[in-house]
Design an enzyme around this catalytic site. Structure first.
Site, short mmCIF file in Angstrom:
data_model
loop_
_atom_site.label_atom_id
_atom_site.label_comp_id
_atom_site.label_asym_id
_atom_site.label_seq_id
_atom_site.Cartn_x
_atom_site.Cartn_y
_atom_site.Cartn_z
N LYS A 118 40.83 -2.82 -4.97
CA LYS A 118 41.87 -1.92 -4.47
C LYS A 118 43.12 -2.68 -4.02
O LYS A 118 43.00 -3.73 -3.39
CB LYS A 118 41.35 -1.12 -3.27
CG LYS A 118 40.24 -0.14 -3.64
CD LYS A 118 39.76 0.57 -2.39
CE LYS A 118 38.58 1.48 -2.61
NZ LYS A 118 38.84 2.68 -3.34
C1 AAE Z 1 36.36 3.00 -0.10
C2 AAE Z 1 36.85 4.06 -0.96
O1 AAE Z 1 37.94 4.52 -0.79
C3 AAE Z 1 35.98 4.49 -2.00
C4 AAE Z 1 36.64 5.33 -3.01
O2 AAE Z 1 37.62 4.94 -3.57
O3 AAE Z 1 36.11 6.38 -3.30
#
Ligand code: AAE
Length: 260
Positions: A118
């Site tokens: 992320k």
């Molecule tokens: C930790 C998260 O945010 C998990 C997701 O992306 O669903």
């Protein structure tokens, strides 16, 4: 502070103000807009970690996900790419390639706990012009993805959607470096979605455009043909993960290995 006190609460940084809770991680009215497309198989092969294998169709799902009501992570949106793979047990599975979020808690917590790839950016999922489901992703001031779909066009069978969400294994490549810069954690992590309650599920005609950006290179998996679409609203729990492959331990166990 005593070492035992540190260990009792050693989860996320900063220690005294963690970015998210310790779970459980429940999502209410989690809304997915997913456009699955065929891409260049050679490009997929170069990024999918073994023992996962790409499918013959070379499919990528471009996702916009709105999470207005989650426990432990807040109210946020994310967008990114998930690759359809076959796992070591021969099951159809998902491998998350990249995700871009507008909320630091699940960005940090997702990276540190499961190994979600992320980064922070500005995704949006909304209904536009009354009849269009619209997803966008901006990285800084630059648009990198735009998806559109006819809003609530053809209904999908909710029981089938729920069964697929619950039975499909999801994989991540978790990477955490040692303080000397060498790999400390290098694992293929598996997790499942549980307690899925599908409240709405639709499909319809859609478009997807991906634009070049060096820091958000979603266009490196080009859109050759859209093969399926879905718009789903569901309650669910994001379960904790398990280590499917420990690449460091496996390398150390090989007699010919010089990996310490
Ligand atoms: C930790 C998260 O945010 C998990 C997701 O992306 O669903």
């Amino acid at each position: 502070m005593k070492a035992s006190d540190i260990l009792d609460n050693a989860t996320f940084m900063p220690f005294t103000a963690p970015p998210c809770s310790n779970g459980p991680y429940e999502f209410f009215d989690r809304e997915y807009f997913i456009i699955t497309y065929r891409t260049d198989p050679e490009k997929l092969r170069a990024i999918v970690p073994e023992p996962l294998q790409i499918t013959d169709e070379a499919l990528v799902s471009y996702e916009f996900i709105r999470m207005p009501n989650s426990t432990g992570f807040g109210n946020y949106t994310e967008s990114g790419q998930v690759i359809e793979v076959i796992d070591a047990e021969g099951r159809h599975a998902n491998y998350t390639h990249c995700m871009f979020l507008d909320d630091f808690g699940p960005t940090a917590g997702g990276r540190e706990l499961w190994g979600f790839p992320k980064k922070m950016a500005s995704p949006v999922l909304t209904v536009d012009n009354t009849d269009t489901l619209l997803g966008t992703l901006d990285y800084g001031s630059v648009r990198v993805a735009t998806g559109t779909m006819a809003y609530k066009y053809d209904e999908l069978d909710k029981a089938t959607v729920k069964a697929n969400m619950e039975k499909t294994p999801n994989y991540l490549l978790k990477l955490i470096p040692h303080v000397d810069g060498t790999p400390r954690i290098c694992e293929l992590v598996r997790y499942y979605l549980t307690d899925v309650e599908v409240k709405a599920a639709y499909t319809g005609p859609a478009t997807l455009q991906l634009f070049d950006h060096v820091m958000a290179p979603v266009s490196k998996l080009p859109v050759l043909e859209i093969v399926k679409t879905s718009h789903i609203i569901a309650n669910l729990t994001l379960a904790l993960g398990e280590v499917a492959v420990d690449y460091i331990a496996d390398a150390q166990a090989r007699p010919d290995s010089n990996f310490q």
